[in-house]
Scaffold this active site. Structure first.
Site, PDB file in Angstrom:
ATOM      1  N   ASP A 140       1.054  -1.290   0.084  1.00  0.00           N
ATOM      2  CA  ASP A 140       0.002   0.053   0.094  1.00  0.00           C
ATOM      3  C   ASP A 140       0.805   1.168  -0.080  1.00  0.00           C
ATOM      4  O   ASP A 140       2.214   1.104   0.156  1.00  0.00           O
ATOM      5  CB  ASP A 140      -1.019  -0.077   1.106  1.00  0.00           C
ATOM      6  CG  ASP A 140      -2.237   0.737   1.098  1.00  0.00           C
ATOM      7  OD1 ASP A 140      -2.073   1.646  -0.013  1.00  0.00           O
ATOM      8  OD2 ASP A 140      -3.158   0.773   1.664  1.00  0.00           O
TER       9      ASP A 140
HETATM   10  C1  BGC Z   1      -4.862   3.344   0.188  1.00  0.00           C
HETATM   11  C2  BGC Z   1      -5.018   2.402  -0.930  1.00  0.00           C
HETATM   12  C3  BGC Z   1      -5.038   3.108  -2.097  1.00  0.00           C
HETATM   13  C4  BGC Z   1      -3.700   3.638  -2.255  1.00  0.00           C
HETATM   14  C5  BGC Z   1      -3.333   4.298  -3.531  1.00  0.00           C
HETATM   15  C6  BGC Z   1      -3.616   4.034   0.097  1.00  0.00           C
HETATM   16  O1  BGC Z   1      -3.615   5.308   0.937  1.00  0.00           O
HETATM   17  O2  BGC Z   1      -4.963   2.739   1.412  1.00  0.00           O
HETATM   18  O3  BGC Z   1      -6.442   1.794  -0.628  1.00  0.00           O
HETATM   19  O4  BGC Z   1      -5.219   2.072  -3.258  1.00  0.00           O
HETATM   20  O5  BGC Z   1      -3.595   4.638  -1.308  1.00  0.00           O
HETATM   21  O6  BGC Z   1      -3.854   5.243  -3.857  1.00  0.00           O
END
Ligand code: BGC
Length: 757
Positions: free
Chosen positions: A283
């Site tokens: 993530d």
């Molecule tokens: C979130 C994810 C997301 C990623 C990319 C993160 O902060 O937890 O769900 O896909 O950002 O934007």
């Protein structure tokens, strides 16, 4: 017969052969690249920076452009528009040494520009075709605009409504969430990932992210294996079985090790037990965050992540900047890096990017296939299906198109709040707010008057924090009393009041946890004042999570929960308010009557001292101050018509593990309107080798019944339906007694008993 058999065998052999040659072609391509790649180039493929947003031309001289040219980037995200994407792809395939194309990712979560309801709302449709279609439309639009990879579906089971990201998932139930996970993967990926209108899905957040302590985002998770296997892991596994091309590691820890570097999770479970062959991305800054988790410096955590099975690093650049040093120092082998790189290259191959890196960059498609009237009509239809009618005393709803309708509340006239959280590609200004949806719907038949009546929250700072990313609500600086008085004046001159209250779009979603999950007090005060006028009040509730609505459920005659319905929300809400669409949504998360009951979910265990008699009972499992029951149970939702259920008919009262039993029930539409009903099958395993929940959803069917019509709904029960993970984490059906429960929600059911021999 024999001929058919031989033909069948030949067909199977042909398909197997085709698959094999596809794999061989992929291996050949990937091997040929890996043979010539330097260690640095392999590490480069593991790097996923965020592009921010470039407009065309700007990208060319950026730092990222330089990195792409050096072969230090495997994919990009947060970049929108086919021209900007083409420009970046061109750098990769024309200027980098090996000309390896890039992946282009985006959080296409519940639609692209045509936005569907937030996932929690979508799940309340219980309509797998509609859900699959929403993902299909999203893939169609995103792929037309340059995107080939979405960070969706989010399949985290969540049972704590304080957690803001409950809005992004499919609720509390593993069975339903698994069905939805499959539907979403099918919708995005179709049957051919290399087709120009399908995109790769990324199931997230692996794993258990929804069980963060105290509902606070990014918090610690600690859970028994048997709860993991039975309640939290099934939707991720379902997505893997459906062929999800990639997975995203979650921010939380599991057994004291962050998911991003958790070998048990990313390798033993995901790859060895489940057979996952795609790639795993971290993530956002998930790699560098392990420094704060306290398991090492950037070099250490990066090496641990790759050794555990992580393939791609979103934003941290920990892998990019430290892996070579770790190889030199013997902390990780080049073979481990090659393995991760292979998986990224395979994903690119599967998407057809080596054949045509611009496969998803078709300017013509971008002009004609995005935000089309057809797609918006589909979004409107599905949005109306996601709304849940929680209360309708005296049949206040549907409304008649006549007289004067007072529309009151901070959520009435805000286009930018309709799409809900995680709608990064949305054209917010073009979303349909409730005010214009209603006005359009009534035309000249009724008069619609509007007053804001209250700000989102009396506290301006809280409101600012809950309306980020340009989703402000035009805060009104008059006193709360003055705002209220204006609304009441208008309401007094009206025939009916529609109060659009609740949360703003960004009051749920990432980093939007709340300890108070009621409607903000200033809005509650407004509601009281409106009720005091004596006019009928309809509460149109906007929310991204279950709220505590105990007071409202006693005082407001009609409550329609509309979640955040997407770009077409205003029209869809009007469709339901005026009865053009009969609501059929059913809750997929329990609504508590008091926050102190949280976590509260229907599939709980019985305890050794279940409350058997009346509340309150000393030395039984209950509270002194509030009964155990939720306000609105899982599976609950009303309709403008009524349904009655007959008795459960079993085809047999005993079965062996090789047999099946059918459970049928007759459902009748006893009202005067046509409508859809979600018939739900729950099973209780009465005695098990480990304790079993009081009931578990094991089937459902959404049936459409005309007024007065009856249908028999039949569920087939096999050993699989009765199985669970036992103490050894083996999937077993244990002989013994079972209770079948079929009904309109998890509490109102008809029951029958049978035994597995
Ligand atoms: C979130 C994810 C997301 C990623 C990319 C993160 O902060 O937890 O769900 O896909 O950002 O934007």
């Amino acid at each position: 017969m024999k001929k058919l058999f031989v033909f069948g065998l030949l067909a199977c052999a042909f398909v197997a052969c085709e698959k094999k040659s596809a794999t061989t072609a992929m291996d050949a391509k990937v091997d040929s690249l890996l043979r010539v790649m330097t260690l640095e180039e392999k590490i480069g493929q593991l790097n996923l920076p965020s592009a921010g947003q470039f407009t065309t031309g700007q990208a060319l001289n950026s730092d990222i452009a330089k990195k792409i040219e050096q072969g230090s980037v495997g994919g990009l995200f947060n970049i929108k528009g086919v021209a900007a994407i083409r420009e970046m792809q061109q750098i990769a395939v024309e200027k980098s040494r090996l000309k390896i194309p890039l992946l282009f990712g985006m959080d296409v979560i519940h639609g692209y520009e045509s936005v569907f309801p937030i996932p929690l709302g979508l799940s309340c449709t219980w309509d797998m075709q509609a859900i699959e279609q929403s993902a299909r439309v999203a893939a169609q639009e995103a792929s037309a605009d340059g995107i080939n990879w979405t960070f969706s579906p989010m399949v985290d089971i969540a049972r704590d409504p304080r957690w803001g990201r409950i809005s992004e998932g499919n609720g509390e139930d593993p069975y339903l969430a698994s069905e939805i996970a499959r539907a979403m993967v099918r919708g995005y990926q179709g049957t051919d990932l290399s087709a120009p209108n399908t995109i790769m899905s990324c199931t997230k957040h692996f794993a258990l992210y929804g069980a963060s302590e105290a509902g606070r985002d990014y918090n610690t998770v600690d859970m028994s294996r048997h709860r993991m296997y039975n309640d939290y892991l099934p939707p991720y596994k379902a997505a893997v079985e459906a062929g999800a091309g990639s997975m995203m590691a979650s921010f939380n820890e599991i057994d004291g090790i962050p998911a991003t570097a958790n070998q048990w999770l990313l390798t033993d479970l995901l790859r060895k037990e489940w057979g996952f062959t795609g790639f795993v991305v971290s993530d956002y800054t998930g790699v560098s965050e392990m420094i704060a988790h306290g398991i090492g410096d950037l070099q250490e955590v990066s090496a641990r992540a790759v050794a555990a099975g992580l393939d791609m690093d979103m934003v941290s650049e920990g892998l990019l900047t430290t892996l070579k040093k770790s190889v030199d120092e013997g902390k990780i082998t080049e073979a481990q890096i090659t393995q991760a790189c292979r998986r990224i290259l395979e994903a690119k191959f599967k998407l057809g990017l080596f054949d045509d890196p611009y496969r998803y960059c078709n300017e013509q498609r971008a002009k004609t296939e995005v935000f089309t009237s057809d797609n918006r009509a589909t979004a409107r239809k599905i949005a109306a299906q996601s709304f849940v009618l929680l209360r309708n005393e005296g049949n206040v709803l549907p409304l008649k198109k006549q007289g004067t309708i007072a529309l009151v509340g901070p959520l009435v006239n805000t286009a930018v709040n309709m799409a809900g959280t995680w709608s990064v590609a949305a054209r917010h200004a073009e979303s349909v707010p409730l005010l214009s949806g209603l006005q359009k719907s009534v035309g000249t038949q009724a008069r619609v008057v509007y007053a804001k009546g209250a700000n989102l929250d009396a506290d301006a700072v809280l409101e600012a924090n809950a309306t980020m990313f340009g989703k402000g609500l035009n805060r009104d600086n008059r006193s709360e009393a003055a705002l209220r008085e204006e609304a009441v004046r208008l309401a007094r001159q009206s025939d009916v009041i529609v109060a659009a209250l609740g949360e703003s779009a960004e009051m749920s979603g990432e980093a939007s946890s709340r300890v108070n999950i009621e409607i903000p007090q200033t809005q509650k005060d407004l509601l009281q004042a409106l009720i005091a006028t004596g006019k009928p009040v309809v509460l149109v509730l906007f929310t991204g999570r279950p709220l505590v609505l105990t007071e409202e459920s006693k005082q407001v005659p009609a409550i329609l929960n509309v979640w955040f319905g997407g770009s077409e929300a205003g029209d869809a809400i009007a469709d339901v308010l005026f009865g053009e669409v009969n609501p059929s949504g059913k809750l997929t998360t329990t609504f508590p009557q008091h926050l102190g009951q949280v976590p509260i979910f229907y599939a709980h265990k019985n305890t050794g001292r279940p409350l058997t008699g009346k509340w309150f009972s000393k030395f039984q499992s209950n509270y002194l101050d509030v009964p155990n029951e939720p306000l609105y149970p899982f599976g609950f939702g009303l309709s403008y018509t009524t349904f009655s259920y007959g008795d459960v008919n079993l085809s047999a009262t005993e079965m062996t593990a090789r047999d099946t039993v059918t459970a049928s029930i007759e459902v009748t539409n006893t009202g005067t309107r046509d409508g859809a009903e979600v018939v739900q099958l729950y099973i209780r395993d009465v005695v098990g080798s480990i304790t079993r929940p009081v009931k578990e959803l094991r089937g459902f069917e959404k049936v459409f019944l005309k007024a007065g019509e009856k249908k028999t709904v039949t569920f087939t029960i096999s050993a699989h339906t009765l199985s669970f993970y036992n103490a050894e984490l083996k999937w077993v059906a244990e002989p013994g007694d079972f209770e079948i429960q079929i009904g309109t929600n998890s509490q109102e059911v008809k029951t029958a008993k049978f035994a597995l021999k």
